[in-house]
Scaffold this motif. Structure first.
Motif, PDB file in Angstrom:
ATOM      1  N   THR A   1       0.850  -1.192   0.000  1.00 35.76           N
ATOM      2  CA  THR A   1       0.000   0.000   0.000  1.00 35.76           C
ATOM      3  C   THR A   1       0.882   1.236   0.000  1.00 35.76           C
ATOM      4  OG1 THR A   1      -1.789  -1.101   1.210  1.00 35.76           O
ATOM      5  CG2 THR A   1      -1.802   1.299   1.206  1.00 35.76           C
TER       6      THR A   1
ATOM      7  N   ARG B   1     -13.612  -9.540   6.226  1.00 39.43           N
ATOM      8  CA  ARG B   1     -12.514  -8.584   6.403  1.00 39.43           C
ATOM      9  C   ARG B   1     -11.979  -8.072   5.069  1.00 39.43           C
ATOM     10  NH1 ARG B   1      -9.018  -7.053  10.345  1.00 39.43           N
ATOM     11  NH2 ARG B   1      -6.906  -6.474   9.727  1.00 39.43           N
ATOM     12  N   GLU B   2     -11.988  -8.954   4.053  1.00 36.20           N
ATOM     13  CA  GLU B   2     -11.399  -8.577   2.777  1.00 36.20           C
ATOM     14  C   GLU B   2     -12.408  -7.933   1.823  1.00 36.20           C
ATOM     15  OE1 GLU B   2     -12.813 -12.848   2.604  1.00 36.20           O
ATOM     16  OE2 GLU B   2     -11.671 -11.578   3.985  1.00 36.20           O
TER      17      GLU B   2
ATOM     18  N   HIS C   1     -14.813  -1.879   3.175  1.00 36.27           N
ATOM     19  CA  HIS C   1     -13.691  -0.971   3.436  1.00 36.27           C
ATOM     20  C   HIS C   1     -14.008   0.432   2.927  1.00 36.27           C
ATOM     21  CE1 HIS C   1     -10.508  -3.466   5.147  1.00 36.27           C
ATOM     22  NE2 HIS C   1     -10.992  -4.454   4.424  1.00 36.27           N
TER      23      HIS C   1
ATOM     24  N   ASP D   1      -4.701  -3.501   7.609  1.00 32.20           N
ATOM     25  CA  ASP D   1      -4.766  -4.515   6.557  1.00 32.20           C
ATOM     26  C   ASP D   1      -3.405  -4.894   5.998  1.00 32.20           C
ATOM     27  OD1 ASP D   1      -7.566  -4.784   6.579  1.00 32.20           O
ATOM     28  OD2 ASP D   1      -7.767  -2.943   5.432  1.00 32.20           O
TER      29      ASP D   1
END
Length: 413
Positions: free
Chosen positions: A65, A225-226, A231, A279
């Motif tokens: 990221t 979560r993914e 998000h 993450d």
């Protein structure tokens, strides 16, 4: 027996080549957030060094990221481009640069090169192994913020797809009516005249309550979560709440108004950074003032203002998982910044021949002795020299000896 003494440390002993291996050796860890600061905006010479270092950290150390000081909502467009969820081609890249960056940063050739490299790196990679792009900043600046419409309507639409309409605190039509005309929210005159801001109107107060209810519904929504949609919804929720707080403070006539605005901006940046770090490891780039551990200071008019920046907040949560690498520079001749005085930290580093190098701040502190050098002064408001008092809380230092003037792309007025 003669007592042993440590050998003297010279400034030359503190420097290393600028590469990922040496940087992580200096840090002594692979931090979850590796934050690289810059002392001024708008200089591609600094961004070129950043790009080279970031490429190595992605290719060799597994960072996935990259986050920069730009609008977090606009950054979703850049992320779609670099992860191949948007079409390729010059027009698509032009659009990502024009609409995916704030503060004029999309005009930077170095930022454009970074975006092109990220897309090329992701070619043929599975989604989980692609490098992602994110904006750290809110859709705001000290001089004002945008309407919360973009964030609030997106959050409402996300929840409307998962809940019965009766569960939501209002309809989309009610939300639209409360938001009103967008130009009311970004009224330039509100910076100097709090009464021109809509941030404390009855409509704004109701929007803050609605946002709180929407956030509560989002937190109660089970989601993997993914899940990228979840998000993004959390990003919309953070941004909507942050913007409404910001506009409320824009309407505040008290003497604490400016400090509160700066605090709210950096707290939103910190929240974005911490969400990304949850993450996976993040490479972050922003002004030194935003990323340092020390209290940030600046003058606004005749008044000094102090606040805790995003780096100070994130470091307090992450501990050793947060690393701050400050950047200092030698010359910025096209801005009137000439070679530094030899008795400053920059002057001592400037005497070394390499165009740029990494500096071990712990060894540098030993080399400087118990009395730190005087801070450098700048003839140009846009450049913030290194504060020697911050060296103990700076994990490493990137020194760039010279900047090279390029075609202007960043507004300095």
């Amino acid at each position: 027996m003669t007592p042993s003494t440590s050998p003297a440390v010279t400034v030359e002993d503190t420097v290393h080549p600028v590469d990922a291996t040496h940087l992580l050796e200096l840090l002594g860890t692979r931090p979850r957030v590796l934050a690289l600061g810059e002392p001024t905006h708008g200089e591609d010479s600094l961004l070129d060094v950043r790009n080279a270092l970031f490429r190595q950290l992605v290719e060799e150390e597994g960072y996935r990221t990259v986050a920069v000081e730009s609008d977090c909502l606009a950054g979703l467009l850049v992320d779609a481009y670099v992860t191949h969820r948007a079409p390729d081609g010059t027009d698509a890249l032009d659009d990502a640069m024009a609409r995916g960056f704030s503060h004029g940063f999309g005009g930077s050739p170095a930022n454009r090169a970074l975006v092109r490299w990220m897309r090329a790196f992701n070619e043929g990679r599975p989604p989980a192994d692609r490098v992602r792009f994110a904006g750290l900043d809110g859709p705001l600046e000290t001089s004002g913020g945008e309407s919360p419409r973009r964030a609030l309507t997106a959050l409402h639409a996300h929840l409307a797809a998962h809940y019965d309409a009766a569960m939501l605190p209002c309809t989309a039509e009610t939300l639209d009516g409360l938001l009103g005309e967008d130009h009311r929210w970004n009224e330039p005159a509100a910076m100097r005249d709090p009464a021109r801001s809509p941030g404390r109107t009855p409509e704004a107060e109701r929007l803050r309550l609605i946002t709180d209810d929407l956030k509560a519904l989002l937190e109660a929504l089970p989601a993997p979560r993914e899940d990228p949609g979840h998000h993004q919804a959390r990003l919309y929720a953070r941004t909507a709440a942050g913007l409404l707080r910001y506009h409320a403070s824009m309407a505040d006539p008290s003497p604490a108004r400016l400090a509160r605005l700066l605090t709210l901006r950096d707290s939103l940046m910190a929240a974005n950074l911490l969400a990304l770090a949850a993450d996976g490891p993040v490479l972050a780039h922003a002004h030194n003032t935003h990323l340092q551990r020390e209290r940030s200071t600046m003058r606004m008019g005749e008044r000094p203002v102090e606040w805790w920046g995003a780096g100070a907040i994130a470091a307090s949560r992450l501990g050793r998982e947060y690393a701050f690498v400050a950047t200092a520079l030698g010359t910025l001749r096209h801005r009137g910044v000439q070679p530094p005085p030899p008795d400053t930290v920059e002057g001592l580093l400037h005497a070394l021949p390499a165009p740029h190098h990494l500096v071990d701040t712990r060894l540098l502190a030993r080399a400087l002795g118990t009395t730190p050098p005087p801070p450098r002064t700048s003839p140009w408001y846009g450049y913030a020299p290194l504060n020697p008092a911050h060296l103990p809380t700076t994990d490493a230092l990137l020194y760039v000896r010279h900047t090279t003037e390029s075609d202007p792309w960043w507004p300095t007025a």
